[in-house]
Design a protein around this motif. Structure first.
Motif, PDB file in Angstrom:
ATOM      1  N   THR A  89     -10.316 -35.926 -12.684  1.00 19.15           N
ATOM      2  CA  THR A  89     -10.262 -35.356 -11.633  1.00 19.15           C
ATOM      3  C   THR A  89      -8.799 -35.566 -10.933  1.00 19.15           C
ATOM      4  O   THR A  89      -8.212 -36.686 -11.166  1.00 19.15           O
ATOM      5  N   ARG A  90      -7.839 -34.705 -10.397  1.00 19.45           N
ATOM      6  CA  ARG A  90      -6.708 -34.729  -9.915  1.00 19.45           C
ATOM      7  C   ARG A  90      -6.953 -34.721  -8.396  1.00 19.45           C
ATOM      8  O   ARG A  90      -7.634 -34.017  -7.711  1.00 19.45           O
ATOM      9  N   LEU A  91      -5.807 -35.577  -7.893  1.00 19.17           N
ATOM     10  CA  LEU A  91      -6.038 -35.696  -6.318  1.00 19.17           C
ATOM     11  C   LEU A  91      -4.638 -35.518  -5.953  1.00 19.17           C
ATOM     12  O   LEU A  91      -3.797 -36.160  -6.505  1.00 19.17           O
ATOM     13  N   ARG A  92      -4.303 -34.744  -4.760  1.00 20.01           N
ATOM     14  CA  ARG A  92      -3.073 -34.854  -4.240  1.00 20.01           C
ATOM     15  C   ARG A  92      -3.111 -35.892  -2.995  1.00 20.01           C
ATOM     16  O   ARG A  92      -4.221 -35.527  -2.213  1.00 20.01           O
ATOM     17  N   ILE A  93      -2.441 -36.983  -3.235  1.00 16.95           N
ATOM     18  CA  ILE A  93      -2.130 -37.886  -2.012  1.00 16.95           C
ATOM     19  C   ILE A  93      -0.857 -37.821  -1.362  1.00 16.95           C
ATOM     20  O   ILE A  93      -0.085 -38.359  -2.332  1.00 16.95           O
ATOM     21  N   GLY A  94      -0.788 -37.494  -0.287  1.00 21.33           N
ATOM     22  CA  GLY A  94       0.454 -37.508   0.324  1.00 21.33           C
ATOM     23  C   GLY A  94       1.510 -36.502  -0.616  1.00 21.33           C
ATOM     24  O   GLY A  94       0.921 -35.456  -0.704  1.00 21.33           O
ATOM     25  N   GLU A  95       2.554 -36.782  -1.067  1.00 24.79           N
ATOM     26  CA  GLU A  95       3.335 -36.203  -1.650  1.00 24.79           C
ATOM     27  C   GLU A  95       2.824 -36.327  -3.403  1.00 24.79           C
ATOM     28  O   GLU A  95       3.697 -35.550  -4.088  1.00 24.79           O
ATOM     29  N   THR A  96       2.009 -37.065  -3.670  1.00 25.79           N
ATOM     30  CA  THR A  96       1.895 -37.428  -4.937  1.00 25.79           C
ATOM     31  C   THR A  96       0.642 -36.615  -5.723  1.00 25.79           C
ATOM     32  O   THR A  96      -0.179 -35.978  -4.947  1.00 25.79           O
ATOM     33  N   ILE A  97       0.543 -36.576  -6.976  1.00 22.14           N
ATOM     34  CA  ILE A  97      -0.581 -36.027  -7.586  1.00 22.14           C
ATOM     35  C   ILE A  97      -0.951 -37.095  -8.636  1.00 22.14           C
ATOM     36  O   ILE A  97      -0.064 -37.447  -9.297  1.00 22.14           O
ATOM     37  N   GLY A 140      -2.457 -42.222   6.849  1.00 21.42           N
ATOM     38  CA  GLY A 140      -2.703 -41.120   7.812  1.00 21.42           C
ATOM     39  C   GLY A 140      -2.588 -39.866   6.856  1.00 21.42           C
ATOM     40  O   GLY A 140      -2.899 -38.682   7.157  1.00 21.42           O
ATOM     41  N   ASP A 141      -2.122 -40.026   5.727  1.00 22.56           N
ATOM     42  CA  ASP A 141      -1.786 -38.649   4.712  1.00 22.56           C
ATOM     43  C   ASP A 141      -3.252 -38.556   4.237  1.00 22.56           C
ATOM     44  O   ASP A 141      -4.143 -39.186   4.054  1.00 22.56           O
ATOM     45  N   SER A 142      -3.268 -36.945   3.856  1.00 22.38           N
ATOM     46  CA  SER A 142      -4.552 -36.204   3.423  1.00 22.38           C
ATOM     47  C   SER A 142      -4.778 -36.840   2.067  1.00 22.38           C
ATOM     48  O   SER A 142      -3.710 -36.944   1.017  1.00 22.38           O
ATOM     49  N   ILE A 143      -5.896 -36.680   1.470  1.00 18.88           N
ATOM     50  CA  ILE A 143      -6.144 -36.676   0.056  1.00 18.88           C
ATOM     51  C   ILE A 143      -7.003 -35.645  -0.125  1.00 18.88           C
ATOM     52  O   ILE A 143      -8.048 -35.437   0.457  1.00 18.88           O
ATOM     53  N   GLU A 144      -6.669 -34.928  -1.123  1.00 22.62           N
ATOM     54  CA  GLU A 144      -7.137 -33.571  -1.459  1.00 22.62           C
ATOM     55  C   GLU A 144      -7.501 -33.624  -2.901  1.00 22.62           C
ATOM     56  O   GLU A 144      -6.969 -33.864  -3.745  1.00 22.62           O
ATOM     57  N   VAL A 145      -8.982 -33.283  -3.018  1.00 17.83           N
ATOM     58  CA  VAL A 145      -9.505 -33.117  -4.534  1.00 17.83           C
ATOM     59  C   VAL A 145      -9.118 -31.744  -5.183  1.00 17.83           C
ATOM     60  O   VAL A 145      -9.439 -30.792  -4.621  1.00 17.83           O
ATOM     61  N   LEU A 146      -8.283 -31.713  -6.094  1.00 17.59           N
ATOM     62  CA  LEU A 146      -7.664 -30.665  -6.532  1.00 17.59           C
ATOM     63  C   LEU A 146      -8.676 -30.108  -7.644  1.00 17.59           C
ATOM     64  O   LEU A 146      -9.665 -30.634  -8.330  1.00 17.59           O
TER      65      LEU A 146
END
Length: 146
Positions: A89-97, A140-146
């Motif tokens: 699973t890939r996650l977008r965490i702040g500016e990172t993947i 506070g950054d979001s974490i998005e499941v890609l």
């Protein structure tokens, strides 16, 4: 639908096997991990994540005074049940993947965390990632499941 979580804290330690301390932000380096952290390197467990939900389970067992980083997690999260994410699973965490590479781990003997806390939850509920795309991550950054 995309699952959105949140970064609560970024935690760092210069040595392995000790609790980590929160920092204002983390610089995550592609295929390396969190800059300045003992666990970073060219391997599959570059970054560790643990949900605040797991902290709450331990607190319900009557263990008090827990701080983020006590389980040696680099990123304390909220809103995603991390250990249910499939490997890959890939996650977008702040500016990172970041890509999930492992769920849980063996707890090593004499672990400072289980000595301090009495029970380590990382072996069952912590997850590990490798950094696919580097960048800055802040509380506070979001974490998005890609």
């Amino acid at each position: 639908m995309k699952t959105i979580g949140k970064v609560i804290d970024i935690n760092i330690s210069e040595k392995k096997g000790v609790v980590k301390k929160p920092v204002e932000q983390g610089v995550f380096i592609e295929d390396y991990g969190l800059e300045g952290d003992a666990h970073a390197g060219k391997w599959h467990r570059q970054v560790s994540l643990l949900g605040i939900e797991s902290f709450k389970k331990v607190e319900e067992l009557g263990i008090e005074g827990l701080n983020h980083g006590d389980f040696a997690e680099n990123i304390t999260t909220e809103g995603i049940i991390l250990y249910e994410l499939p490997i890959g699973t890939r996650l977008r965490i702040g500016e990172t993947i970041q890509e999930v590479t492992q769920i849980g781990k063996e707890c090593h003997v004499g672990c400072a965390i289980s000595k301090k806390v009495g029970k380590c939850i990382m072996p069952k509920e912590g997850i590990f990632t490798r950094v696919i795309k580097g960048g800055v991550v802040k509380p506070g950054d979001s974490i998005e499941v890609l």
